[in-house]
Design an enzyme around this catalytic site. Structure first.
Site, PDB file in Angstrom:
ATOM      1  N   LYS A 151      -2.670  -2.159  -0.449  1.00 36.66           N
ATOM      2  CA  LYS A 151      -3.774  -1.608  -1.018  1.00 36.66           C
ATOM      3  C   LYS A 151      -4.903  -1.241  -0.014  1.00 36.66           C
ATOM      4  O   LYS A 151      -5.376  -0.268   0.051  1.00 36.66           O
ATOM      5  CB  LYS A 151      -4.478  -2.409  -1.913  1.00 36.66           C
ATOM      6  CG  LYS A 151      -3.391  -2.506  -3.202  1.00 36.66           C
ATOM      7  CD  LYS A 151      -3.827  -3.451  -4.460  1.00 36.66           C
ATOM      8  CE  LYS A 151      -2.871  -3.554  -5.410  1.00 36.66           C
ATOM      9  NZ  LYS A 151      -2.959  -4.339  -6.322  1.00 36.66           N
TER      10      LYS A 151
ATOM     11  N   GLN B  72      -6.561  -9.523  -7.370  1.00 37.19           N
ATOM     12  CA  GLN B  72      -5.082  -9.411  -7.446  1.00 37.19           C
ATOM     13  C   GLN B  72      -4.484 -10.521  -8.211  1.00 37.19           C
ATOM     14  O   GLN B  72      -5.187 -11.655  -8.071  1.00 37.19           O
ATOM     15  CB  GLN B  72      -4.494  -9.651  -6.039  1.00 37.19           C
ATOM     16  CG  GLN B  72      -3.180  -9.610  -5.705  1.00 37.19           C
ATOM     17  CD  GLN B  72      -2.451  -8.132  -6.279  1.00 37.19           C
ATOM     18  OE1 GLN B  72      -2.885  -7.172  -5.796  1.00 37.19           O
ATOM     19  NE2 GLN B  72      -1.486  -8.271  -6.789  1.00 37.19           N
TER      20      GLN B  72
ATOM     21  N   ASP C 241      -8.758  -1.195 -12.066  1.00 39.29           N
ATOM     22  CA  ASP C 241      -7.300  -1.529 -12.385  1.00 39.29           C
ATOM     23  C   ASP C 241      -7.102  -1.110 -13.902  1.00 39.29           C
ATOM     24  O   ASP C 241      -6.008  -1.020 -14.490  1.00 39.29           O
ATOM     25  CB  ASP C 241      -7.021  -2.890 -12.388  1.00 39.29           C
ATOM     26  CG  ASP C 241      -6.219  -3.255 -11.001  1.00 39.29           C
ATOM     27  OD1 ASP C 241      -5.412  -2.332 -10.782  1.00 39.29           O
ATOM     28  OD2 ASP C 241      -6.086  -4.578 -10.641  1.00 39.29           O
TER      29      ASP C 241
END
Ligand code: NDP
Length: 284
Positions: free
Chosen positions: A52, A96, A119
């Site tokens: 990422k 994460q 997200d």
């Protein structure tokens, strides 16, 4: 024989488009910043976070890295999120997953400002998707829509069957396919006679988490098959939830593993970071 839906190529196109938009914003004096939070020492998570960060570097998005020890408490993590929520320079916050067991994952996801939830996991964004309002969309299903559209697949009026009803793939996928005017069926572990249902699918989206479970007899001739699953086999190679060799000859289009859905997830994260500029502006 089917054609391949090339996720590597399509994700590269999207990242290039993002790069252009980031550069255009930079000319207006707008910098886009993503805060990436990693807790603990899970090696797979470290790889994802690294990928990422690399995508941020490529597209010109600034990334801020927060690497916290395994012993981090829920309170400490919530404190960091509050700080990032309040920081006007931060556009997006990514925590994460999975988090260490002592931390309540949903509580953390709920604490991220819906305006910075790149997200697309916050209940407010999930709700916005289901009522057709603007917001962040979960990256993997968002990427699948792009794969279909950019491969010339007509979605309107098609029978779409989704295997799996998880919050991050199956459910948002169903909402997105509905938004694109497909007739949508969602199946799961309690579905009776799964093969009978999947054999009616013009577009079959598979997110089960079981290596090579979907064999040729689950698939209608000429169907488009999207394989979300990703597994490391004993021989070290990757495979999906679909038995690719058996299914590919039967369908019209299929995503390979690797190189199908996988690369799209990060590309759409970058897209969501760009979208943050408008989403945050609209809320002011
Ligand atoms: P989950 O384990 O959260 O969900 C799996 C779903 O499959 C559940 O809804 C479950 O049903 C259903 N299921 C399990 N067994 C069967 C069965 N025998 N028949 C029908 N349905 C079944 O997985 P995720 O959605 O998180 O992920 C699915 C796969 O996609 C995994 O391999 C994961 O690694 C991969 N993945 C890949 C991503 C990428 O970027 N490429 C991103 C996210 C996930 P029930 O609800 O009844 O338990």
């Amino acid at each position: 024989m089917s054609e391949i839906i090339d996720g590597k190529k399509i994700s590269a196109q999207i990242k290039d488009e993002v790069k252009e938009k980031v550069a255009a914003y930079a000319k207006e004096g707008i910098e886009i910043t993503l805060a990436v939070v990693l807790v603990g020492n899970d090696p797979a998570s470290a790889v994802y976070v690294n990928n990422k960060k690399k995508a941020c570097e490529y597209t010109g998005i600034k990334s801020l890295s927060y690497e916290l020890p395994e012993e981090t408490t829920e309170e400490e993590l919530l404190e960091l999120i509050e700080k990032l929520n309040a920081d006007d320079k931060v556009n997006g916050i990514l925590v994460q997953l999975p988090l260490p067991k002592a931390i309540d994952e949903q509580k953390i996801l709920d604490a991220i400002s819906p305006l910075k939830d790149v997200d697309g996991f916050h209940p407010q964004n999930v709700g916005a998707l289901s009522i057709g309002k603007k917001g962040y969309v979960s990256c993997t299903p968002f990427g699948i829509i792009e794969l279909l559209k950019r491969s010339g697949v007509e979605i309107t009026g098609k029978n779409a069957v989704i295997i799996g009803r998880s919050n991050i793939v199956g459910k948002p996928m169903a909402m997105l396919m509905l938004r694109e005017n497909a007739t949508v069926t969602v199946t799961h572990s309690k579905t009776v006679d799964l093969k009978n249902v999947t054999n009616k699918a013009d577009i079959l989206i598979v997110a089960i988490g079981k290596p090579k479970m979907i064999t040729a007899e689950y698939v209608k001739d000429g169907a488009v098959v999207i394989d979300v699953g990703i597994h490391r086999m004993d021989n070290g190679k990757l495979c999906g939830d679909v038995d690719y060799e058996a299914v590919a000859p039967k369908c019209s289009l299929i995503t390979p593993v690797p190189g199908g859905v996988g690369p799209m997830t990060i590309a759409m994260l970058m897209q969501n970071c760009v979208n943050s500029v408008e989403i945050i502006k609209a809320a002011k």
